[in-house]
Each structure stands twice: as C-alpha cells, then as structure tokens.
Enzyme design. Structure first.
Site, mmCIF file in Angstrom:
data_model
loop_
_atom_site.group_PDB
_atom_site.id
_atom_site.type_symbol
_atom_site.label_atom_id
_atom_site.label_comp_id
_atom_site.label_asym_id
_atom_site.label_seq_id
_atom_site.Cartn_x
_atom_site.Cartn_y
_atom_site.Cartn_z
ATOM 1 N N GLY A 290 -8.491 -2.966 0.907
ATOM 2 C CA GLY A 290 -8.831 -3.994 -0.062
ATOM 3 C C GLY A 290 -7.632 -4.862 -0.373
ATOM 4 N N GLY A 291 -6.956 -4.564 -1.486
ATOM 5 C CA GLY A 291 -5.768 -5.330 -1.857
ATOM 6 C C GLY A 291 -4.470 -4.730 -1.368
ATOM 7 N N THR B 104 -2.811 -2.196 -2.659
ATOM 8 C CA THR B 104 -1.908 -1.841 -3.759
ATOM 9 C C THR B 104 -1.867 -0.346 -4.058
ATOM 10 O OG1 THR B 104 -3.660 -2.216 -5.396
ATOM 11 C CG2 THR B 104 -2.239 -4.093 -4.861
ATOM 12 N N SER B 105 -2.467 0.470 -3.221
ATOM 13 C CA SER B 105 -2.531 1.912 -3.463
ATOM 14 C C SER B 105 -1.144 2.516 -3.650
ATOM 15 C CB SER B 105 -3.223 2.604 -2.278
ATOM 16 O OG SER B 105 -3.024 3.996 -2.317
ATOM 17 N N GLU C 260 -3.595 -8.871 -9.987
ATOM 18 C CA GLU C 260 -3.366 -10.052 -9.162
ATOM 19 C C GLU C 260 -3.736 -9.807 -7.703
ATOM 20 O OE1 GLU C 260 0.496 -12.293 -10.462
ATOM 21 O OE2 GLU C 260 0.788 -10.139 -10.715
ATOM 22 N N GLY D 26 -12.457 5.757 -0.132
ATOM 23 C CA GLY D 26 -12.645 5.397 1.266
ATOM 24 C C GLY D 26 -13.034 6.523 2.177
ATOM 25 N N GLY E 43 -17.511 5.800 2.793
ATOM 26 C CA GLY E 43 -18.069 4.552 3.281
ATOM 27 C C GLY E 43 -17.307 3.368 2.726
ATOM 28 N N VAL E 44 -17.916 2.188 2.863
ATOM 29 C CA VAL E 44 -17.305 0.940 2.410
ATOM 30 C C VAL E 44 -18.157 0.349 1.297
ATOM 31 C CG1 VAL E 44 -16.486 -1.350 3.057
ATOM 32 C CG2 VAL E 44 -16.463 0.493 4.742
ATOM 33 N N TYR F 190 2.236 7.165 -18.998
ATOM 34 C CA TYR F 190 2.697 6.535 -17.764
ATOM 35 C C TYR F 190 4.202 6.707 -17.671
ATOM 36 C CZ TYR F 190 1.916 2.961 -14.119
ATOM 37 O OH TYR F 190 1.781 2.290 -12.928
#
EC number: 2.5.1.26
Length: 598
Positions: A176-177, A179-180, A246, A309, A312-313, A518
């Site tokens: 996808g992006g 960013t994992s 973003e 993931g 599937g998608v 965090y």
C-alpha cells in the site's frame, strides 16, 4: 440526490495505464528511496553547524533549529565530525536477479494488467520502514526482494491477478503506502516461487459519497492525505489521522487495525468501517448489506482487519464520514511531573471529556521537542518565551528536568469546544497543570508529521533508533513506562553500547480502561561491529518487559514478522489455531505468503 459519484469512472473506471506512468511514478520522483518521506524534506546541519529542516511542506520547513546540534551532542555523544556515508543512489547491480514465472507474466499481459521487473521498481517495494530495512537500504544489502511489481487499477484487476497467481502458484505480497514498521513487507528469504508485489497505489479513487448515511465508498489504495483532501473539498472528513497519514493507505489501515491521533472523536479504524471487499484465493469476501450492525455470528471483518496481507487483498472500503468540524483549537498543559500528567489523563478519560487528541510527553521527550523548536522570529517573541519559562520554573517552582507537557486538540462546534476546553483545563489544574498556550499545542501536534524524518539525520551520525508502542491498563501505565525505560538503559550497558541511550515515551491515546504508550529508543552505535543485531536484542528485551508489565503486543503497529514470536503468548494456543484454520481454508496454497502473524 443523497449519493453522488466522485468521477465518471465510478462504475466503469478499470482501464490499463502505460508502464511509462509507473516508471515516473509518485514514489520514485517525490519520495526518498532510502529514508522517510519527501525527497525535499529532511533534517540537516548547515555550514554554521545549525540544524535546519528543508523543503516547504511543513510548519518547520525552511526554519533554523538552534538547539538541535547541542541536543544531539548531549543526548548521544554525537559529533558532526563523525559521519557515515550511505549510498546516494540505489545500486541495482547488487540486487538479486528476479525469479520470473513466464507463464504468469504472459497471462498478465493478455488480461492487460501493467507489470514491471525493473530493479528500482522492485527495490522500492521490497521494504517498509523498520530500522533494519532502512539500514539495509543505506548499505545496499538485500537478500530477497520482489521479482515483479503489478499495478491493478481496480477491484476486477485484483481479481485477475489473484486468480492467475493461484493458477501458476506464485506468491503475492500486497503493498500500500510502504510505511510498515513491523517487517510486514519483507520478502521471506527462502521463498523460491516468484514473488509479486501487488501495488495498490493506482486504486486511489473515492467511488461515491452517500450524504444521507454519511458514508464513502473508497478504493483501498488511496493515501490518508488524499482521502481527507478530497473529502474536505466536499465538506467532509473521516478524522482518521495516524502519524503516517501522508503516505499510508486506507487498505493498510484496515489490514493493520490502525489507530489515529483523533480517535477520541472519530474512533479507531474498526469503529469507522462499514463494509469491506477483499479478494482471496477462494474468491471475494464481503457482507450482503451495508447496515450499521449485523448479528450474524462472529464478524468476518475482524478476520480481515489485522490480517496483514496474509489472506487476500483489500480492494474497496465503505467508511464513515463526518462533516468538517466547525471549530478547531489547539492547547497545551505543563505538569510538574509525569505522574501528575498521567493522573490528569486518567481523570479526563474517566469523565469522558477527552478532546479529539490529548497526548502526554515525558520530560525527555519534552526536551527533544524543545531541541526542534525553530529560531524565534523577533525579540518580542523571545521576551514572551522567557517570561513563560520564568513563570513556570521560578514562580511556580517546576523543575525543567522533571516537568512534562500534554498537547491538546479540540474539534467541534465553537460552543462545545469552549465548554470542553474549560472542563479539561479545570481537571488539569487539580493535578498541578498550567495552561501553556495554543502555539505550543499546535507545534507539538504538527511535530508528529515531522519527527519521523529525524531518524535519517541520526543515521548520518551513527545514531540508530526506532519507535514501538503498546496499550496497558491505567493502573500499570506508570510502572510500565518506568520499567521499560530502565530496561532499555540496562540492556544498552550490558550489550556494549558506549554512550547513554535515548529512552523516552508519551501517552498518546486514552480509553476507559487504559491508554496507549508510545516509546522512542535510540543510541550511538560507534564501536559496535553489528549495531542492528544489538538493537534487535535490546528491542526484544523491551518487548518482553512490556508484556511482563501487562502491556499488549501492539496497539496499532500490528504484528508482521517483527513480533510474531510473541503472538501465541498474546492470544493463546487456541487463538493461534483459529487463525491457522482461517488461513488454511482461505489460502490453502499460501499464495499470500508474506508469513506475517503465523
């Protein structure tokens, strides 16, 4: 008309796009190939040794940061004279050659799905943003990367890609992006099949918005900033703002059970989802209607949310939307110490009056934020800052080395915001909190989108670091924060780290029964022969400490490959068996073989 379609292709928009579009794609041209974010945005030091943040995209862009150099030297023992020399361009000649399934590629070409096995296309989609992945990029070392990149343009393209993958037994890793931070995109080194990176970036349209039911039907590849911008043009928003919004995608949010900074009003991703469409090797998974709630056994969407993931998608999502808030106001509160700050957040949660965002930084993180404060624009501004500091430290007696700060964001009608603001500040006062101004609150909130860039600067000067998170019951928050930070310091000493590490935390989201915590952790690795191995050992020890102190394995980053060794401990043997049973039925040939979770 209550439902309007976003473009002429809402019902018939699936069409091929030439490969040239992808070679000059957004990621290659605008985003860094070996670090976080936009190519024109980075922390750096100018010829005078002053910190700067380049570009024009953020509030910090183009500003001098006079405290950054001193903070790096004091916190890490770093020196501008000791620099590393990363690669400036990808060395595609060192990349592993692609394993190509020619029959699969032939069938892809026949059905009109664009694909590439160009080395740079493959490299860009070979990683997320874990420390060791970025370190590998800088060093130019990858054992396994995707063999082919495919760009579906719509749901039906994904259906063709997955059907052909099942036919020819190739492995698919959805992208996808990118960013994992859980190793989710890392290719298994021993995967001998052709690995296909399925890039959803071209599935980026809002298909329709239903103004009566306040829902939007959206393709899963859209990024957070594009989704909010396009909805905002029509007066709506989702309100979902993860730190990575973003660049991260809607499908990625669903696949990792994401959370956002404004979840107090808008909810986490599971609270926003109305309908999901996912393509699996067994076919399409979706519910029969888009009602707000169904009592039809266990919710099948909860197998999709957090599936990372492996099943599937995700192709299309119906998500709740809201009208844009009438009024928005930032704020901040300074507390005499972290304990008082946590007690205040607990009371705000108990009274259920939390603003859209309320986040509490410990003193170390406050000092870090202060180091990123831009140079003041005028003598008058400097004078006012001095007065505030004098009032807090001298008149009120707050110790600068102990105090902590909470940043606030209020959203809603003007009347409601002002009422809520007064309520929160009244509560804060009972715990010794002092209002610290709107500007500090806004700057602290906006730093969230800039702070990820700091790691790239650190790596230029032998500093490596990462963030990790957890959720924990209220009565364990203080113990967990203290014990994990102490564990990080001890582990660094025992593993030969020569310089004191940075170990800091903030409480970022509040719930009735607990909070999200965090952590940021970093150290100067000069003198270590294998710094990434040392870092991994220390982070694993910190995760063990989190679990021993009653924290969760993850709050919103997911599991991926990074944390899957603890999954059985977290959900039980029977829970793991349930996940395996679903995997075995939906994907018996392990077409979605990224090996996350299990």
């Amino acid at each position: 008309m209550t439902r309007w379609f976003y473009n002429a292709f809402a019902n018939n928009h699936c069409k091929a796009i030439s490969k040239n579009y992808f070679v000059l794609s957004f990621r290659q041209e605008i985003l860094k190939w070996n670090g976080w974010g936009y190519s024109d945005s980075k922390f750096t030091f100018n010829k005078k040794g002053q910190g700067e943040f380049t570009g024009k995209r953020y509030r910090h862009s183009g500003m001098i940061l006079p405290g950054l150099k001193e903070w790096m030297e004091k916190s890490f023992g770093a020196s501008l004279e000791h620099r590393t020399t990363p690669r400036t361009t990808p060395n595609v000649d060192d990349l592993p050659l692609p394993i190509l399934n020619e029959e699969y590629l032939k069938d892809l070409k026949e059905v009109g799905v664009p694909f590439s096995h160009d080395p740079e296309d493959r490299l860009i989609r070979a990683h997320g943003h874990c420390l060791h992945e970025i370190f590998s990029l800088r060093e130019g070392k990858f054992e396994r990367i995707p063999d082919v990149v495919v760009w579906p343009n719509c749901h039906s393209d994904v259906l063709k890609i997955v059907e052909l993958a099942t036919k020819h037994n190739v492995c698919i890793i959805p992208f996808g992006g990118g960013t994992s931070v859980s190793n989710a995109l890392e290719c298994p080194a021993d995967e001998n099949r052709s690995i296909i990176s399925l890039d959803t970036s071209q599935m980026n349209r809002i298909l329709w918005v239903d103004e009566k039911n306040l829902t939007a039907h959206v393709e899963a590849g859209i990024t957070g900033q594009d989704l909010e911008r396009q909805l905002g043009e029509q007066g709506y928003c989702t309100g979902h703002e993860p730190d990575s919004m973003e660049f991260s995608s809607l499908g990625g949010w669903v696949a990792t059970r994401a959370s956002g900074m404004k979840k107090n009003i808008y909810g986490n991703i599971e609270d926003l989802i109305v309908h999901i469409k996912m393509v699996t090797p067994r076919g399409i998974v979706e519910k029969s209607c888009q009602g707000p709630r169904m009592s039809t056994g266990p919710d099948i969407y909860h197998f999709i949310m957090g599936s990372e993931g492996t099943l599937g998608v995700i192709t299309e999502v119906t998500i709740k939307i809201r009208t844009l808030p009438e009024y928005q106001k930032y704020g901040s509160v300074v507390f005499p110490d972290f304990e008082q700050g946590v007690a205040c957040l607990r009371e705000v949660a108990r009274q259920r009056c939390a603003p859209a965002s309320i986040r509490l930084m410990d003193n170390t993180q406050f000092q870090f934020g202060h180091a990123l404060k831009p140079q003041v624009a005028s003598i008058f501004t400097s004078f006012l800052d001095g007065l505030k500091k004098f009032y807090i430290t001298k008149f009120k007696g707050f110790d600068p080395n102990v105090l902590c700060v909470a940043t606030l964001l209020f959203e809603g009608s003007r009347e409601k915001v002002l009422q809520q603001e007064k309520h929160v500040y009244d509560i804060a006062a009972k715990f010794g909190g002092l209002a610290a101004g709107e500007d500090n609150g806004q700057r602290g909130y906006m730093l969230t989108f800039v702070i990820a860039y700091i790691r790239d600067l650190g790596m230029d000067y032998y500093i490596i670091g990462e963030s990790f998170e957890t959720s924990v019951p209220w009565d364990r928050v203080l113990d967990l924060c203290r014990n994990v930070k102490e564990k990080l310091v001890r582990e660094c000493k025992e593993r030969g780290v020569q310089f004191p590490p940075l170990a800091t935390c903030r409480v970022t989201q509040t719930y009735d029964a607990g909070a999200c915590v965090y952590f940021y952790f970093a150290f100067n690795y000069r003198g270590l022969s294998d710094p990434i191995h040392v870092y991994d050992q220390i982070e694993a020890a910190a995760r063990e400490e989190i679990l021993e102190n009653g924290g969760s394995l993850s709050h919103h980053h997911g599991v991926g490959k990074l944390r899957k060794r603890w999954l059985r401990e977290s959900i039980s043997d029977v829970g793991v068996g349930m996940l395996k049973s679903v995997k075995d039925f939906v994907d018996p040939d392990n077409i979605f073989g990224n090996r996350n979770l299990l």
